[in-house]
Motif scaffolding. Structure first.
Motif, short mmCIF file in Angstrom:
data_model
loop_
_atom_site.label_atom_id
_atom_site.label_comp_id
_atom_site.label_asym_id
_atom_site.label_seq_id
_atom_site.Cartn_x
_atom_site.Cartn_y
_atom_site.Cartn_z
N UNK A 1 -39.41 -3.69 -42.82
CA UNK A 1 -38.89 -2.83 -42.20
C UNK A 1 -39.54 -1.31 -42.24
N UNK A 2 -39.76 -1.05 -43.63
CA UNK A 2 -40.76 0.13 -43.91
C UNK A 2 -41.64 0.13 -43.25
N UNK A 3 -42.89 -0.67 -43.17
CA UNK A 3 -43.73 -0.50 -42.42
C UNK A 3 -43.58 -0.53 -40.77
N UNK A 4 -42.58 -0.94 -40.42
CA UNK A 4 -42.11 -0.67 -39.15
C UNK A 4 -41.58 0.76 -38.48
N UNK A 5 -41.01 1.30 -39.82
CA UNK A 5 -40.62 2.71 -39.51
C UNK A 5 -41.72 3.59 -39.85
N UNK A 6 -42.75 3.27 -40.72
CA UNK A 6 -43.94 4.11 -40.69
C UNK A 6 -44.89 3.86 -39.28
N UNK A 7 -44.90 2.97 -38.95
CA UNK A 7 -45.67 2.71 -37.75
C UNK A 7 -44.96 3.41 -36.45
N UNK A 8 -43.49 3.36 -36.50
CA UNK A 8 -42.94 4.21 -35.61
C UNK A 8 -43.10 5.63 -35.48
N UNK A 9 -42.85 6.17 -36.83
CA UNK A 9 -43.38 7.59 -37.10
C UNK A 9 -44.76 7.89 -36.70
N UNK A 10 -45.77 7.14 -36.93
CA UNK A 10 -47.18 7.32 -36.54
C UNK A 10 -47.00 7.39 -34.97
N UNK A 11 -46.34 6.43 -34.31
CA UNK A 11 -46.55 6.37 -32.93
C UNK A 11 -45.98 7.64 -32.35
N UNK A 12 -44.76 8.31 -32.90
CA UNK A 12 -44.06 9.32 -32.25
C UNK A 12 -44.96 10.52 -32.86
N UNK A 13 -45.81 10.69 -33.55
CA UNK A 13 -46.91 11.72 -34.00
C UNK A 13 -47.97 11.56 -32.78
N UNK A 14 -48.50 10.43 -32.40
CA UNK A 14 -49.36 10.20 -31.55
C UNK A 14 -48.84 10.55 -29.99
N UNK A 15 -47.82 10.43 -29.86
CA UNK A 15 -47.06 10.50 -28.53
C UNK A 15 -47.12 12.08 -28.47
N UNK A 16 -46.71 12.79 -29.64
CA UNK A 16 -46.72 14.35 -29.46
C UNK A 16 -47.90 14.82 -29.47
N UNK A 17 -49.10 14.26 -29.75
CA UNK A 17 -50.46 14.70 -29.75
C UNK A 17 -50.80 14.42 -28.13
N UNK A 18 -50.59 13.33 -27.57
CA UNK A 18 -50.79 13.28 -26.33
C UNK A 18 -50.14 14.18 -25.28
N UNK A 19 -48.77 14.42 -25.59
CA UNK A 19 -48.15 15.30 -24.67
C UNK A 19 -48.83 16.78 -25.02
N UNK A 20 -49.40 17.20 -26.13
CA UNK A 20 -49.88 18.58 -26.43
C UNK A 20 -51.18 18.45 -25.47
N UNK A 21 -51.98 17.44 -25.51
CA UNK A 21 -53.29 17.28 -24.81
C UNK A 21 -52.92 17.51 -23.29
#
Length: 167
Positions: free
Chosen positions: A52-72
């Motif tokens: 679950x910890x790895x999943x939470x970290x992966x989800x957090x990274x995904x949220x950051x990536x989605x934010x970067x996609x939206x910024x671009x």
């Protein structure tokens, strides 16, 4: 890998596993509106022995990536709006000189030079606006992102300040 190999001899790289699972999930959910709940994601992760910890970290990274996609996407929309404004200004400016040439009866020969001279910066603007890769694009994106963050920070500070001043 060939199809006649026994199951015990099959082995896949991490990238292969990711691609196979991505294709399987896409086939499972042919409908693009299908969504997975967080509990379903936890179940899938548990079956794949992902903590679950790895999943939470992966989800957090995904949220950051989605934010970067939206910024671009916002940056690209900004560049297109800026280009459209410049193209409109170019059309109005040159339209005026063509109209003056037509009214004076000289044809469009004099305004043609202005049209060509002003067209060069517009051509460069087209190149810069629609070039979405490369070092120049990254530099322009970083500059826009910094300016955007500064404006956002100033706006937040001013809003808090004005709210504090209100009785």
């Amino acid at each position: 890998m060939t199809t006649f190999e026994p199951k015990s001899l099959r082995s896949y790289s991490q990238d292969d596993v990711q691609q196979i699972l991505q294709l399987a999930i896409a086939r499972q959910a042919d409908d693009k509106d299908t969504e997975f709940s967080y509990e379903q994601i936890l179940e899938i992760a548990a079956e794949l022995e992902i903590s679950p910890d790895s999943l939470k970290l992966a989800e957090r990274d995904w949220v950051v990536q989605q934010g970067q996609v939206q910024q671009r996407k916002a940056f690209e929309a900004y560049r297109i709006r800026r280009f459209q404004k410049r193209l409109g200004n170019y059309a109005i400016f040159n339209g005026f000189f063509i109209l003056v040439d037509l009214i004076t009866g000289g044809g469009i020969s004099g305004s043609l030079y202005i049209l060509l001279f002003c067209g060069l910066p517009v051509g460069f603007d087209v190149w810069n606006t629609f070039q979405l890769k490369g070092e120049e694009y990254e530099v322009a994106f970083q500059k826009w992102s910094r300016n955007h963050q500064i404006k956002k920070t100033i706006s937040t500070v001013l809003n808090k300040w004005f709210k504090a001043l209100q009785p």
